[in-house]
Enzyme design. Structure first.
Site, PDB file in Angstrom:
ATOM      1  N   ARG A  20      -6.518  -5.842   5.101  1.00 42.19           N
ATOM      2  CA  ARG A  20      -6.324  -4.667   4.258  1.00 42.19           C
ATOM      3  C   ARG A  20      -7.415  -3.604   4.424  1.00 42.19           C
ATOM      4  N   LEU A  21      -8.015  -3.528   5.597  1.00 44.22           N
ATOM      5  CA  LEU A  21      -8.985  -2.442   5.848  1.00 44.22           C
ATOM      6  C   LEU A  21      -8.261  -1.116   6.132  1.00 44.22           C
ATOM      7  N   ALA A  22      -7.080  -1.159   6.723  1.00 47.37           N
ATOM      8  CA  ALA A  22      -6.378   0.097   7.039  1.00 47.37           C
ATOM      9  C   ALA A  22      -6.122   0.934   5.778  1.00 47.37           C
ATOM     10  N   ASN A  77      -5.059  10.746  13.071  1.00 47.58           N
ATOM     11  CA  ASN A  77      -4.861  10.045  14.333  1.00 47.58           C
ATOM     12  C   ASN A  77      -5.963   9.018  14.556  1.00 47.58           C
ATOM     13  N   PHE A  78      -5.801   8.194  15.584  1.00 47.19           N
ATOM     14  CA  PHE A  78      -6.816   7.236  16.009  1.00 47.19           C
ATOM     15  C   PHE A  78      -7.223   6.245  14.922  1.00 47.19           C
ATOM     16  N   LEU A  79      -6.260   5.895  14.052  1.00 47.56           N
ATOM     17  CA  LEU A  79      -6.505   4.815  13.076  1.00 47.56           C
ATOM     18  C   LEU A  79      -6.656   3.525  13.867  1.00 47.56           C
ATOM     19  N   PHE A 111       0.831  -1.202   0.000  1.00 48.15           N
ATOM     20  CA  PHE A 111       0.000   0.000   0.000  1.00 48.15           C
ATOM     21  C   PHE A 111       0.861   1.245   0.000  1.00 48.15           C
ATOM     22  N   TRP A 112       1.793   1.356   0.953  1.00 52.87           N
ATOM     23  CA  TRP A 112       2.543   2.594   1.073  1.00 52.87           C
ATOM     24  C   TRP A 112       3.443   2.856  -0.124  1.00 52.87           C
ATOM     25  N   THR A 125       1.890  10.561  13.363  1.00 54.27           N
ATOM     26  CA  THR A 125       2.963   9.848  14.060  1.00 54.27           C
ATOM     27  C   THR A 125       2.516   8.414  14.264  1.00 54.27           C
ATOM     28  N   LEU A 132      -1.327  13.971  19.753  1.00 54.30           N
ATOM     29  CA  LEU A 132      -1.902  13.311  20.942  1.00 54.30           C
ATOM     30  C   LEU A 132      -1.864  11.798  20.815  1.00 54.30           C
TER      31      LEU A 132
HETATM   32  C1  LIG Z   1      -3.940  14.905   2.525  1.00 55.18           C
HETATM   33  C2  LIG Z   1      -4.633  14.061   3.547  1.00 55.18           C
HETATM   34  C3  LIG Z   1      -3.898  12.690   3.767  1.00 55.18           C
HETATM   35  C4  LIG Z   1      -4.550  11.885   4.964  1.00 55.18           C
HETATM   36  C5  LIG Z   1      -3.891  10.484   5.204  1.00 55.18           C
HETATM   37  C6  LIG Z   1      -2.412  10.607   5.589  1.00 55.18           C
HETATM   38  C7  LIG Z   1      -1.820   9.213   5.972  1.00 55.18           C
HETATM   39  C8  LIG Z   1      -2.318   8.716   7.334  1.00 55.18           C
HETATM   40  C9  LIG Z   1      -1.738   7.351   7.661  1.00 55.18           C
HETATM   41  C10 LIG Z   1      -2.291   6.779   8.976  1.00 55.18           C
HETATM   42  C11 LIG Z   1      -1.722   7.454  10.211  1.00 55.18           C
HETATM   43  C12 LIG Z   1      -2.227   6.763  11.493  1.00 55.18           C
HETATM   44  C13 LIG Z   1      -1.704   7.444  12.770  1.00 55.18           C
HETATM   45  C14 LIG Z   1      -2.124   6.579  13.943  1.00 55.18           C
HETATM   46  O1  LIG Z   1      -3.292   6.514  14.280  1.00 55.18           O
HETATM   47  S1  LIG Z   1      -0.920   5.601  14.716  1.00 55.18           S
HETATM   48  C15 LIG Z   1      -1.869   4.454  15.674  1.00 55.18           C
HETATM   49  C16 LIG Z   1      -2.335   3.278  14.767  1.00 55.18           C
HETATM   50  N1  LIG Z   1      -3.281   2.424  15.464  1.00 55.18           N
HETATM   51  C17 LIG Z   1      -2.924   1.311  16.140  1.00 55.18           C
HETATM   52  O2  LIG Z   1      -1.769   0.921  16.194  1.00 55.18           O
HETATM   53  C18 LIG Z   1      -4.066   0.606  16.860  1.00 55.18           C
HETATM   54  C19 LIG Z   1      -3.911  -0.914  16.874  1.00 55.18           C
HETATM   55  N2  LIG Z   1      -3.702  -1.451  15.537  1.00 55.18           N
HETATM   56  C20 LIG Z   1      -4.727  -1.474  14.613  1.00 55.18           C
HETATM   57  O3  LIG Z   1      -5.841  -1.029  14.832  1.00 55.18           O
HETATM   58  C21 LIG Z   1      -4.372  -2.020  13.231  1.00 55.18           C
HETATM   59  O4  LIG Z   1      -3.249  -2.868  13.361  1.00 55.18           O
HETATM   60  C22 LIG Z   1      -4.043  -0.920  12.204  1.00 55.18           C
HETATM   61  C23 LIG Z   1      -5.334  -0.131  11.909  1.00 55.18           C
HETATM   62  C24 LIG Z   1      -2.958   0.019  12.733  1.00 55.18           C
HETATM   63  C25 LIG Z   1      -3.563  -1.572  10.894  1.00 55.18           C
HETATM   64  O5  LIG Z   1      -4.557  -2.488  10.452  1.00 55.18           O
HETATM   65  P1  LIG Z   1      -4.160  -4.046  10.183  1.00 55.18           P
HETATM   66  O6  LIG Z   1      -3.091  -4.414  11.149  1.00 55.18           O
HETATM   67  O7  LIG Z   1      -5.416  -4.840  10.142  1.00 55.18           O
HETATM   68  O8  LIG Z   1      -3.445  -4.040   8.717  1.00 55.18           O
HETATM   69  P2  LIG Z   1      -4.203  -4.044   7.304  1.00 55.18           P
HETATM   70  O9  LIG Z   1      -4.140  -5.421   6.733  1.00 55.18           O
HETATM   71  O10 LIG Z   1      -5.544  -3.421   7.377  1.00 55.18           O
HETATM   72  O11 LIG Z   1      -3.256  -3.061   6.437  1.00 55.18           O
HETATM   73  C26 LIG Z   1      -1.851  -3.321   6.388  1.00 55.18           C
HETATM   74  C27 LIG Z   1      -1.247  -2.058   5.859  1.00 55.18           C
HETATM   75  O12 LIG Z   1      -1.413  -0.996   6.827  1.00 55.18           O
HETATM   76  C28 LIG Z   1      -0.132  -0.431   7.128  1.00 55.18           C
HETATM   77  N3  LIG Z   1      -0.125   0.052   8.512  1.00 55.18           N
HETATM   78  C29 LIG Z   1      -0.035  -0.690   9.642  1.00 55.18           C
HETATM   79  N4  LIG Z   1      -0.029   0.101  10.726  1.00 55.18           N
HETATM   80  C30 LIG Z   1      -0.133   1.385  10.262  1.00 55.18           C
HETATM   81  C31 LIG Z   1      -0.168   2.674  10.902  1.00 55.18           C
HETATM   82  N5  LIG Z   1      -0.089   2.820  12.237  1.00 55.18           N
HETATM   83  N6  LIG Z   1      -0.249   3.786  10.131  1.00 55.18           N
HETATM   84  C32 LIG Z   1      -0.296   3.664   8.786  1.00 55.18           C
HETATM   85  N7  LIG Z   1      -0.267   2.478   8.107  1.00 55.18           N
HETATM   86  C33 LIG Z   1      -0.191   1.353   8.856  1.00 55.18           C
HETATM   87  C34 LIG Z   1       0.846  -1.582   6.913  1.00 55.18           C
HETATM   88  O13 LIG Z   1       2.141  -1.055   6.706  1.00 55.18           O
HETATM   89  C35 LIG Z   1       0.259  -2.228   5.648  1.00 55.18           C
HETATM   90  O14 LIG Z   1       0.609  -1.452   4.521  1.00 55.18           O
HETATM   91  P3  LIG Z   1       1.783  -1.970   3.538  1.00 55.18           P
HETATM   92  O15 LIG Z   1       2.969  -2.252   4.477  1.00 55.18           O
HETATM   93  O16 LIG Z   1       1.263  -3.225   2.876  1.00 55.18           O
HETATM   94  O17 LIG Z   1       2.062  -0.852   2.605  1.00 55.18           O
HETATM   95  C1  LIG Z   2      -0.602   8.469  17.080  1.00 56.93           C
HETATM   96  N1  LIG Z   2      -0.428   8.916  18.404  1.00 56.93           N
HETATM   97  C2  LIG Z   2       0.959   8.849  18.819  1.00 56.93           C
HETATM   98  C3  LIG Z   2       1.027   9.082  20.280  1.00 56.93           C
HETATM   99  C4  LIG Z   2       0.438   7.870  20.962  1.00 56.93           C
HETATM  100  N2  LIG Z   2       1.324   7.605  22.033  1.00 56.93           N
HETATM  101  C5  LIG Z   2       1.153   8.360  23.271  1.00 56.93           C
HETATM  102  C6  LIG Z   2       2.353   6.651  21.897  1.00 56.93           C
HETATM  103  N3  LIG Z   2       2.580   6.085  20.679  1.00 56.93           N
HETATM  104  C7  LIG Z   2       3.581   5.190  20.570  1.00 56.93           C
HETATM  105  C8  LIG Z   2       4.334   4.834  21.686  1.00 56.93           C
HETATM  106  F1  LIG Z   2       5.339   3.939  21.606  1.00 56.93           F
HETATM  107  C9  LIG Z   2       4.029   5.443  22.927  1.00 56.93           C
HETATM  108  N4  LIG Z   2       4.697   5.177  24.033  1.00 56.93           N
HETATM  109  C10 LIG Z   2       4.596   5.838  25.288  1.00 56.93           C
HETATM  110  C11 LIG Z   2       5.709   4.881  25.799  1.00 56.93           C
HETATM  111  C12 LIG Z   2       5.116   3.966  26.824  1.00 56.93           C
HETATM  112  O1  LIG Z   2       4.530   4.457  27.795  1.00 56.93           O
HETATM  113  N5  LIG Z   2       5.214   2.626  26.593  1.00 56.93           N
HETATM  114  C13 LIG Z   2       4.631   1.686  27.536  1.00 56.93           C
HETATM  115  C14 LIG Z   2       3.164   1.788  27.389  1.00 56.93           C
HETATM  116  C15 LIG Z   2       2.270   2.071  28.374  1.00 56.93           C
HETATM  117  N6  LIG Z   2       1.030   2.065  27.841  1.00 56.93           N
HETATM  118  C16 LIG Z   2       1.136   1.814  26.535  1.00 56.93           C
HETATM  119  C17 LIG Z   2       0.140   1.719  25.550  1.00 56.93           C
HETATM  120  C18 LIG Z   2       0.543   1.482  24.237  1.00 56.93           C
HETATM  121  C19 LIG Z   2       1.903   1.353  23.933  1.00 56.93           C
HETATM  122  C20 LIG Z   2       2.876   1.422  24.928  1.00 56.93           C
HETATM  123  N7  LIG Z   2       2.464   1.648  26.223  1.00 56.93           N
HETATM  124  C21 LIG Z   2       5.768   4.309  24.365  1.00 56.93           C
HETATM  125  N8  LIG Z   2       3.054   6.357  23.023  1.00 56.93           N
END
Ligand SMILES: CCCCCCCCCCCCCC(=O)SCCNC(=O)CCNC(=O)[C@H](O)C(C)(C)COP(=O)(O)OP(=O)(O)OC[C@H]1O[C@@H](n2cnc3c(N)ncnc32)[C@H](O)[C@@H]1OP(=O)(O)O
Ligand SMILES: CNCCCN(C)c1ncc(F)c(N2CC(C(=O)NCc3cnc4ccccn34)C2)n1
Length: 409
Positions: A170-172, A158-160, A25-26, A194, A409
């Site tokens: 592949r919902l992300a 944020n909050f993906l 995807f990316w 981030t 955040l």
């Molecule tokens: C101009 C406006 C533009 C707006 C958009 C700008 C971009 C914004 C981008 C988003 C910024 C988000 C900022 C935050 O919220 S960061 C916090 C992200 N959330 C979590 O970590 C919560 C727990 N995890 C999950 O909910 C899922 O594992 C997520 C939803 C993360 C992936 O779902 P899943 O695990 O079921 O996977 P898939 O099969 O659907 O998809 C796999 C594809 O997704 C790529 N992937 C995995 N993790 C991330 C990630 N954190 N950012 C971007 N992409 C990510 C991965 O490399 C692969 O792509 P590729 O490697 O094949 O290429």
């Molecule tokens: C997209 N928004 C980015 C900011 C979200 N933020 C706050 C965040 N993003 C990635 C990190 F790596 C992180 N860390 C804080 C450090 C930490 O405290 N690690 C132990 C721990 C305690 N609770 C949790 C919950 C989840 C992951 C690690 N945890 C590592 N913070």
């Protein structure tokens, strides 16, 4: 690949499975790629995708498989906020050992997602059609962000989140393409985000540092370990803090301080290569205290003027499966501006306040000028990295953490 049903698989029958890290995807997105050839990529910062106009943006939402539907989350309805809270509190970011999971509160989510200029359609969700269960979420909020000398209208993503039961389907990518579409319809073409994971391609890689406030609980729950040759009694003593702040004039910020805080913060952020440009309305929204969401402080000089500013946000973590403790109360450093007060002293007063309010740990990234106090104030380097990304904006040379003046955040 339930959600990747549109792209026809043209792989040769005997094509061996690609090794991981191919970024299917990316690799298709307007972001700097790891294998970009330095010789053929521009040597100036700039947009990666050619200028597009709003009328080139597809009008209809991205297709979802039968049984799933898009929604827009109306955050003025507390029932909807609760649904988002419930999705995130059970399916959002966990540490690598699955010991902790972020537990952003409903009040925090309303603050984080309804700043000045926010658009309701930028709170995008995916629901299961037959029972309307929320299983996917992604958000955008507007922000004016300066990248070196360029000031850009952007969104912060944020909050993906995808429900655990729908992972690796592949919902992300669909959520990301849909939020991109919804943002492009407002003539915005860049974004900042981030993540803890490595994606193409970080503009900066920052580290988390942690300052123990309640060391006994942190050791009990496995957040930190007893230092070698250290007893628990010695450890508690090591992290003890004074009862009350030391800086004369140190007090909670209130709305009336907003203009002075805006002036201090705007001038201070000029020195960083990546920083937000805030309006007075945005300062009021982001920095005026809200209980258990955002705490902010000012130092009022003898002449009544505001000389310093500091703030932290509240982000508890659920402690997964611990017999005694269920919540880790964490404070995260937000924007801080030293003026007449030395940064170490200002931060010590902030931590004294956090300890007094019952926080277990104070987290800070090595961004801004934080590296000046992290070691002196007994922060320990964490194992968590936070990568900063820009969408559709090439930054020719990587930034150092101390070039970063943006805190998400
Ligand atoms: C101009 C406006 C533009 C707006 C958009 C700008 C971009 C914004 C981008 C988003 C910024 C988000 C900022 C935050 O919220 S960061 C916090 C992200 N959330 C979590 O970590 C919560 C727990 N995890 C999950 O909910 C899922 O594992 C997520 C939803 C993360 C992936 O779902 P899943 O695990 O079921 O996977 P898939 O099969 O659907 O998809 C796999 C594809 O997704 C790529 N992937 C995995 N993790 C991330 C990630 N954190 N950012 C971007 N992409 C990510 C991965 O490399 C692969 O792509 P590729 O490697 O094949 O290429
Ligand atoms: C997209 N928004 C980015 C900011 C979200 N933020 C706050 C965040 N993003 C990635 C990190 F790596 C992180 N860390 C804080 C450090 C930490 O405290 N690690 C132990 C721990 C305690 N609770 C949790 C919950 C989840 C992951 C690690 N945890 C590592 N913070």
């Amino acid at each position: 690949e339930l959600f990747d049903f549109l792209s026809v698989r043209t792989a040769a029958p005997n094509q061996k499975r690609q090794p991981k890290r191919n970024y299917t995807f990316w690799g298709s997105q307007p972001v700097a790629q790891f294998d970009d050839d330095p010789g053929s990529t521009p040597t100036e910062d700039g947009s990666i995708e050619g200028e597009k106009t709003v009328d080139e943006v597809q009008k209809e939402p991205y297709k979802l498989p039968a049984g799933y539907e898009w929604c827009t989350c109306d955050f003025s309805d507390d029932k909807v906020v609760q649904e988002v809270y419930n999705l995130l509190t059970t399916n959002y970011v966990e540490d690598d050992d699955n010991m902790f999971r972020f537990d952003y509160s409903a009040g925090f989510l309303k603050w984080a997602l309804m700043p000045p200029g926010s658009q309701q359609e930028w709170l995008a969700g995916v629901r299961v059609s037959h029972n309307k269960k929320l299983v996917g979420f992604i958000t955008a909020i507007p922000a004016t962000i300066r990248v070196k000398e360029q000031v850009l209208r952007m969104v912060e993503i944020n909050f993906l989140c995808v429900h655990k039961k729908l992972r690796a389907k592949r919902l992300a990518p669909v959520l990301i393409k849909e939020i991109t579409r919804r943002v492009n319809l407002h003539d915005i073409w860049q974004a900042a985000y981030t993540a803890g994971v490595v994606l193409p391609t970080p503009v900066a890689t920052c580290r988390y540092w942690h300052r123990s406030l309640n060391p006994k609980k942190l050791i009990d729950v496995g957040f930190s370990k007893l230092g070698h040759r250290m007893t628990m009694a010695r450890t508690i003593k090591l992290y003890r803090l004074p009862e009350s702040p030391r800086t004369p004039g140190f007090r909670q910020m209130h709305e009336g301080d907003s203009q002075e805080v805006l002036n201090l913060l705007s001038a201070y952020l000029e020195q960083f290569k990546l920083a937000p440009q805030l309006t007075l309305e945005e300062v009021k929204h982001w920095l005026v205290p809200r209980a258990d969401v955002i705490d902010s402080f000012v130092v009022e000089g003898a002449d009544g003027t505001i000389t310093d500013f500091a703030s932290f946000y509240t982000l508890p973590s659920s402690i997964l499966g611990h017999p005694q403790h269920s919540v880790l109360k964490a404070a995260y450093m937000y924007y801080t501006v030293p003026g007449a007060t030395q940064l170490q002293q200002l931060m010590t007063d902030v931590m004294i306040e956090a300890r007094r309010k019952g926080y277990d740990v104070f987290n800070a990234l090595d961004v801004l000028h934080n590296q000046q106090f992290l070691k002196d104030l007994k922060f320990g380097e964490g194992d968590g990295f936070l990568r900063y990304y820009l969408f559709n904006w090439r930054v020719v040379e990587k930034l150092q953490p101390s070039d970063v003046g943006l805190v998400l955040l």
